[in-house]
Design a protein around this motif. Structure first.
Motif, PDB file in Angstrom:
ATOM      1  N   GLY A   1       0.833  -1.214   0.000  1.00  0.00           N
ATOM      2  CA  GLY A   1       0.000   0.000   0.000  1.00  0.00           C
ATOM      3  C   GLY A   1       0.859   1.252   0.000  1.00  0.00           C
ATOM      4  O   GLY A   1       1.738   1.409   0.832  1.00  0.00           O
ATOM      5  N   GLU A   2       0.575   2.170  -0.952  1.00  0.00           N
ATOM      6  CA  GLU A   2       1.479   3.312  -1.188  1.00  0.00           C
ATOM      7  C   GLU A   2       1.087   4.595  -0.460  1.00  0.00           C
ATOM      8  O   GLU A   2       1.778   5.602  -0.546  1.00  0.00           O
ATOM      9  CB  GLU A   2       1.531   3.621  -2.688  1.00  0.00           C
ATOM     10  N   LYS A   3      -0.069   4.576   0.229  1.00  0.00           N
ATOM     11  CA  LYS A   3      -0.663   5.855   0.661  1.00  0.00           C
ATOM     12  C   LYS A   3       0.132   6.630   1.705  1.00  0.00           C
ATOM     13  O   LYS A   3       0.022   7.848   1.774  1.00  0.00           O
ATOM     14  CB  LYS A   3      -2.073   5.611   1.215  1.00  0.00           C
ATOM     15  N   LEU A   4       0.909   5.938   2.537  1.00  0.00           N
ATOM     16  CA  LEU A   4       1.624   6.668   3.599  1.00  0.00           C
ATOM     17  C   LEU A   4       2.959   7.184   3.057  1.00  0.00           C
ATOM     18  O   LEU A   4       4.039   6.749   3.453  1.00  0.00           O
ATOM     19  CB  LEU A   4       1.785   5.785   4.836  1.00  0.00           C
TER      20      LEU A   4
ATOM     21  N   SER B   1       5.206  12.363  -0.233  1.00  0.00           N
ATOM     22  CA  SER B   1       5.076  13.151  -1.459  1.00  0.00           C
ATOM     23  C   SER B   1       3.613  13.472  -1.766  1.00  0.00           C
ATOM     24  O   SER B   1       3.323  14.313  -2.622  1.00  0.00           O
ATOM     25  CB  SER B   1       5.723  12.416  -2.640  1.00  0.00           C
ATOM     26  N   ILE B   2       2.682  12.811  -1.080  1.00  0.00           N
ATOM     27  CA  ILE B   2       1.255  13.160  -1.203  1.00  0.00           C
ATOM     28  C   ILE B   2       1.007  14.322  -0.224  1.00  0.00           C
ATOM     29  O   ILE B   2       1.227  14.161   0.976  1.00  0.00           O
ATOM     30  CB  ILE B   2       0.349  11.958  -0.856  1.00  0.00           C
ATOM     31  N   PRO B   3       0.597  15.515  -0.753  1.00  0.00           N
ATOM     32  CA  PRO B   3       0.525  16.716   0.101  1.00  0.00           C
ATOM     33  C   PRO B   3      -0.275  16.522   1.402  1.00  0.00           C
ATOM     34  O   PRO B   3       0.176  16.934   2.463  1.00  0.00           O
ATOM     35  CB  PRO B   3      -0.131  17.749  -0.810  1.00  0.00           C
TER      36      PRO B   3
ATOM     37  N   LEU C   1       9.931  -0.073   4.340  1.00  0.00           N
ATOM     38  CA  LEU C   1      10.562   1.217   4.650  1.00  0.00           C
ATOM     39  C   LEU C   1      11.108   1.822   3.369  1.00  0.00           C
ATOM     40  O   LEU C   1      12.015   1.261   2.747  1.00  0.00           O
ATOM     41  CB  LEU C   1      11.679   1.022   5.676  1.00  0.00           C
ATOM     42  N   ASP C   2      10.543   2.968   2.960  1.00  0.00           N
ATOM     43  CA  ASP C   2      10.832   3.563   1.657  1.00  0.00           C
ATOM     44  C   ASP C   2      11.676   4.817   1.853  1.00  0.00           C
ATOM     45  O   ASP C   2      11.161   5.879   2.196  1.00  0.00           O
ATOM     46  CB  ASP C   2       9.489   3.897   0.981  1.00  0.00           C
ATOM     47  N   SER C   3      12.973   4.670   1.655  1.00  0.00           N
ATOM     48  CA  SER C   3      13.849   5.819   1.827  1.00  0.00           C
ATOM     49  C   SER C   3      15.149   5.618   1.061  1.00  0.00           C
ATOM     50  O   SER C   3      15.592   4.493   0.849  1.00  0.00           O
ATOM     51  CB  SER C   3      14.164   6.014   3.312  1.00  0.00           C
TER      52      SER C   3
ATOM     53  N   VAL D   1      13.097  -3.562   2.828  1.00  0.00           N
ATOM     54  CA  VAL D   1      13.892  -2.345   2.709  1.00  0.00           C
ATOM     55  C   VAL D   1      13.792  -1.845   1.259  1.00  0.00           C
ATOM     56  O   VAL D   1      14.162  -2.533   0.318  1.00  0.00           O
ATOM     57  CB  VAL D   1      15.361  -2.620   3.103  1.00  0.00           C
ATOM     58  N   ASN D   2      13.266  -0.635   1.113  1.00  0.00           N
ATOM     59  CA  ASN D   2      13.022  -0.025  -0.203  1.00  0.00           C
ATOM     60  C   ASN D   2      13.790   1.296  -0.267  1.00  0.00           C
ATOM     61  O   ASN D   2      13.281   2.299   0.202  1.00  0.00           O
ATOM     62  CB  ASN D   2      11.511   0.200  -0.363  1.00  0.00           C
ATOM     63  N   SER D   3      15.022   1.341  -0.717  1.00  0.00           N
ATOM     64  CA  SER D   3      15.611   0.382  -1.634  1.00  0.00           C
ATOM     65  C   SER D   3      17.136   0.506  -1.629  1.00  0.00           C
ATOM     66  O   SER D   3      17.685   1.420  -1.029  1.00  0.00           O
ATOM     67  CB  SER D   3      15.117   0.680  -3.063  1.00  0.00           C
TER      68      SER D   3
ATOM     69  N   ILE E   1      13.692  -7.203  -7.585  1.00  0.00           N
ATOM     70  CA  ILE E   1      14.254  -6.279  -8.572  1.00  0.00           C
ATOM     71  C   ILE E   1      13.140  -5.341  -9.068  1.00  0.00           C
ATOM     72  O   ILE E   1      12.058  -5.795  -9.457  1.00  0.00           O
ATOM     73  CB  ILE E   1      14.866  -7.050  -9.769  1.00  0.00           C
ATOM     74  N   ASP E   2      13.418  -4.048  -9.030  1.00  0.00           N
ATOM     75  CA  ASP E   2      12.493  -3.041  -9.573  1.00  0.00           C
ATOM     76  C   ASP E   2      13.150  -2.441 -10.815  1.00  0.00           C
ATOM     77  O   ASP E   2      14.055  -1.620 -10.709  1.00  0.00           O
ATOM     78  CB  ASP E   2      12.239  -1.957  -8.515  1.00  0.00           C
ATOM     79  N   PRO E   3      12.710  -2.880 -12.014  1.00  0.00           N
ATOM     80  CA  PRO E   3      13.361  -2.402 -13.245  1.00  0.00           C
ATOM     81  C   PRO E   3      13.036  -0.946 -13.574  1.00  0.00           C
ATOM     82  O   PRO E   3      13.550  -0.437 -14.554  1.00  0.00           O
ATOM     83  CB  PRO E   3      12.803  -3.342 -14.330  1.00  0.00           C
TER      84      PRO E   3
ATOM     85  N   ARG F   1      -5.308   8.563 -15.987  1.00  0.00           N
ATOM     86  CA  ARG F   1      -4.137   7.800 -15.533  1.00  0.00           C
ATOM     87  C   ARG F   1      -4.507   6.438 -14.962  1.00  0.00           C
ATOM     88  O   ARG F   1      -3.809   5.447 -15.166  1.00  0.00           O
ATOM     89  CB  ARG F   1      -3.358   8.605 -14.487  1.00  0.00           C
ATOM     90  N   LYS F   2      -5.620   6.409 -14.210  1.00  0.00           N
ATOM     91  CA  LYS F   2      -5.967   5.149 -13.525  1.00  0.00           C
ATOM     92  C   LYS F   2      -6.267   4.019 -14.500  1.00  0.00           C
ATOM     93  O   LYS F   2      -5.989   2.861 -14.219  1.00  0.00           O
ATOM     94  CB  LYS F   2      -7.161   5.375 -12.599  1.00  0.00           C
ATOM     95  N   VAL F   3      -6.857   4.380 -15.641  1.00  0.00           N
ATOM     96  CA  VAL F   3      -7.177   3.357 -16.649  1.00  0.00           C
ATOM     97  C   VAL F   3      -5.873   2.741 -17.170  1.00  0.00           C
ATOM     98  O   VAL F   3      -5.733   1.519 -17.293  1.00  0.00           O
ATOM     99  CB  VAL F   3      -7.978   3.977 -17.833  1.00  0.00           C
TER     100      VAL F   3
HETATM  101  N1  THG Z   1       9.593   1.875  -6.849  1.00  0.00           N
HETATM  102  C1  THG Z   1       9.936   1.700  -5.551  1.00  0.00           C
HETATM  103  N2  THG Z   1       9.481   2.518  -4.575  1.00  0.00           N
HETATM  104  C2  THG Z   1       8.672   3.566  -4.891  1.00  0.00           C
HETATM  105  C3  THG Z   1       8.291   3.791  -6.217  1.00  0.00           C
HETATM  106  C4  THG Z   1       8.777   2.914  -7.218  1.00  0.00           C
HETATM  107  N3  THG Z   1       8.226   4.386  -3.904  1.00  0.00           N
HETATM  108  C5  THG Z   1       7.535   5.611  -4.221  1.00  0.00           C
HETATM  109  C6  THG Z   1       6.673   5.453  -5.464  1.00  0.00           C
HETATM  110  N4  THG Z   1       7.444   4.841  -6.523  1.00  0.00           N
HETATM  111  C7  THG Z   1       5.459   4.596  -5.148  1.00  0.00           C
HETATM  112  N5  THG Z   1       4.575   5.269  -4.234  1.00  0.00           N
HETATM  113  C8  THG Z   1       3.615   6.206  -4.643  1.00  0.00           C
HETATM  114  C9  THG Z   1       2.886   6.847  -3.651  1.00  0.00           C
HETATM  115  C10 THG Z   1       1.863   7.734  -4.007  1.00  0.00           C
HETATM  116  C11 THG Z   1       1.588   7.961  -5.337  1.00  0.00           C
HETATM  117  C12 THG Z   1       2.342   7.346  -6.322  1.00  0.00           C
HETATM  118  C13 THG Z   1       3.348   6.452  -5.961  1.00  0.00           C
HETATM  119  C14 THG Z   1       0.480   8.878  -5.705  1.00  0.00           C
HETATM  120  N6  THG Z   1      -0.678   8.765  -5.049  1.00  0.00           N
HETATM  121  C15 THG Z   1      -1.804   9.646  -5.308  1.00  0.00           C
HETATM  122  C16 THG Z   1      -2.603   9.785  -4.026  1.00  0.00           C
HETATM  123  O1  THG Z   1      -2.658   8.851  -3.246  1.00  0.00           O
HETATM  124  O2  THG Z   1      -3.177  10.856  -3.834  1.00  0.00           O
HETATM  125  C17 THG Z   1      -2.695   9.120  -6.403  1.00  0.00           C
HETATM  126  C18 THG Z   1      -3.108   7.696  -6.249  1.00  0.00           C
HETATM  127  C19 THG Z   1      -4.035   7.252  -7.375  1.00  0.00           C
HETATM  128  O3  THG Z   1      -5.002   7.931  -7.625  1.00  0.00           O
HETATM  129  O4  THG Z   1      -3.804   6.199  -7.990  1.00  0.00           O
HETATM  130  O5  THG Z   1       0.584   9.648  -6.635  1.00  0.00           O
HETATM  131  O6  THG Z   1       8.491   3.047  -8.425  1.00  0.00           O
HETATM  132  N7  THG Z   1      10.729   0.678  -5.240  1.00  0.00           N
END
Ligand code: THG
Length: 263
Positions: free
Chosen positions: A5-8, A11-13, A72-74, A96-98, A160-162, A206-208
């Motif tokens: 899950g990417e939400k935390l 970079s999201i204001p 952990l993303d840093s 550990v990312n990355s 691996i993240d290409p 974008r979502k599509v």
């Molecule tokens: N590879 C690895 N780590 C990463 C990335 C990667 N970490 C950061 C990033 N890329 C992945 N994480 C995000 C987190 C938030 C968003 C995009 C990537 C983002 N979110 C918006 C939001 O939540 O408001 C929109 C979400 C949506 O609508 O889909 O933009 O490539 N190893």
């Protein structure tokens, strides 16, 4: 497929604001909603701001309400160390990312990964940036695999993240990425991961695009993705793709979830 899950992510204001305000309830709510939606892992990124303080605070806040493992993303080795030290429970589950082949990144972060024997995401990136061709990215993968093999690291824990680049920048970016997924799988006993959303940078709807791209990636054997689990449609795709690809034996997960699917 493993869902991170990417939400935390700072970079999201709105999330950056929660972190700066130390708004525990808000980040805990985001953690719980992602878990309820099916996240297997929660990515924590505190790059914007005082990373050491914020990483420690965020790990604690999240682990107060859920046992779901943490990614952990840093780019900072000290922030990653602080995160790992703060995590309670089984630290060998932390992703550990990355790491990458950029200057110092491997030297600084690898000792941590080896100390805790945790899974790690490696970006195919060096001091010259992201290589333009699949062949060069596979060469970087080979270098990473070689270094980790020398350290007796369990390669089944390596992701691996290409690295996804926008389709709007080059019409071959998506197919080149699929080629990377295929070749990494063919040549090495490692896993693959990506953050998908770069593919749709500078394109409408974008979502599509993200969803369709994810479907292809899964077909090419991608093991994990960093995505927004609160996007019901992308989660529907993950579930149906896993069913069709035979990753969901007897459709157990599909059947359990089908009532909340969106079509
Ligand atoms: N590879 C690895 N780590 C990463 C990335 C990667 N970490 C950061 C990033 N890329 C992945 N994480 C995000 C987190 C938030 C968003 C995009 C990537 C983002 N979110 C918006 C939001 O939540 O408001 C929109 C979400 C949506 O609508 O889909 O933009 O490539 N190893």
């Amino acid at each position: 497929m493993l869902i991170i899950g990417e939400k935390l992510n700072s970079s999201i204001p709105s999330v950056r604001q929660f972190i700066n305000d130390k708004n525990t309830a808000a980040v805990q709510d985001l953690a719980l909603r992602q878990v309820a939606a099916g996240a297997d892992y929660l990515d924590l990124n505190t790059a914007q701001g005082d990373e050491l303080v914020n990483m420690e605070w965020l790990v604690r806040a999240v682990q107060e309400v859920t046992d779901v493992p943490i990614c952990l993303d840093s780019t900072s080795a000290v922030a990653l160390r602080k995160g790992l030290e703060t995590v309670k429970g089984d630290k060998s589950k932390v992703i550990v990312n990355s790491i990458s082949l950029e200057n110092n990144r491997l030297e600084e972060v690898l000792p941590l990964v080896l100390e805790y024997q945790c899974p790690v995401i490696a970006l195919t990136l060096n001091d010259r940036g992201i290589p333009k061709t699949a062949v060069e990215r596979i060469q970087l993968t080979e270098q990473i695999v070689e270094i980790l093999t020398k350290k007796h690291y369990d390669l089944t824990k390596l992701y691996i993240d290409p690295l996804v680049l926008p389709q709007a920048v080059s019409h071959s970016n998506a197919t080149m990425f699929f080629q990377c997924l295929t070749e990494v799988k063919r040549l090495f006993q490692v896993k693959t991961v990506s953050g998908l959303s770069n593919i749709s940078f500078n394109t409408p709807k974008r979502k599509v695009i993200n969803r369709q791209f994810l479907t292809f990636c899964m077909a090419y054997g991608m093991d994990a993705a960093i995505l927004d689990p609160l996007d019901r449609q992308i989660m529907t795709s993950v579930l149906t793709n896993d069913f069709l690809l035979g990753n969901d034996r007897f459709g157990k997960k599909y059947l359990k979830s089908f009532r909340r699917l969106e079509f």
